[in-house]
Design an enzyme around this catalytic site. Sequence first.
Site, PDB file in Angstrom:
ATOM      1  N   HIS A 171       0.826  -1.208   0.000  1.00 47.62           N
ATOM      2  CA  HIS A 171       0.000   0.000   0.000  1.00 47.62           C
ATOM      3  C   HIS A 171       0.862   1.261   0.000  1.00 47.62           C
ATOM      4  O   HIS A 171       2.048   1.237   0.378  1.00 47.62           O
ATOM      5  CB  HIS A 171      -0.897   0.012   1.240  1.00 47.62           C
TER       6      HIS A 171
ATOM      7  N   GLU B   6      -1.716  -7.383   7.038  1.00 47.35           N
ATOM      8  CA  GLU B   6      -0.382  -7.310   7.612  1.00 47.35           C
ATOM      9  C   GLU B   6      -0.284  -8.217   8.833  1.00 47.35           C
ATOM     10  O   GLU B   6      -1.291  -8.609   9.426  1.00 47.35           O
ATOM     11  CB  GLU B   6      -0.055  -5.861   8.005  1.00 47.35           C
TER      12      GLU B   6
END
Length: 224
Positions: free
Chosen positions: A6, A79
């Site tokens: 990201h 994550e």
Amino acid sequence: MFATRHGQTEWNAKALLQGHQESNLTDLGREQSRLLGVRLNEEPLMAIYSSASGRALSTARLIAEPRGLTVSELPGLEEMDLGQWQGLSFADVAERWPEAHDRFWSAPLEFEATAGGESFHDLYRRAAKCLARISQVHAGECVLLVTHSLVLKALWLVVTGRPLEDFWMTDEFAPGGLTLLEHRQEWEVSILDDRGHLSASAAPIATNTGSMAPELSSRRSNPA
């Protein structure tokens, strides 16, 4: 199969650990996402998958919307859950959990998850499942995964067949960097964290060759 981290977030800019916590993209993060979308303009993307994290979804949508594609959330791309470390800096973590902090960086196999968090084994297993699922559903097709730095490291291990001990062999994956995983006879990494398309932004542009040259301390800035 393309994969990316990201764009930069507010917590990235402050060097705070995010894990499963949320932090919005910065202006630079949005620009990194836009530039990655331009880089992928000529690629025949059939689908874009993202972790459920807001920062990954925002990045994915900035790439998908100009192409008229929708973004699908894929469980497993989130994550690494860092438990009580989330929202802290690594300096804070080193002060409060010195032994766990050292194992995190130097002995991934021995690292035990902090309260509510994951181990590197957990991360590796779910990354492998994601890769298997996407390759089965989209065999022979071009797709993009929008995920996170530690997930990308785990995917690199899966594809290259390296052991978990080698987790920190690659540099930190850059926000908006581009990796290409291809399956011919076997899986291979054709592009590793290419950052050339980010030259129009204020981001560092050095290309990651995946070598072991950088010292471990240089990879501790904010991998999660």
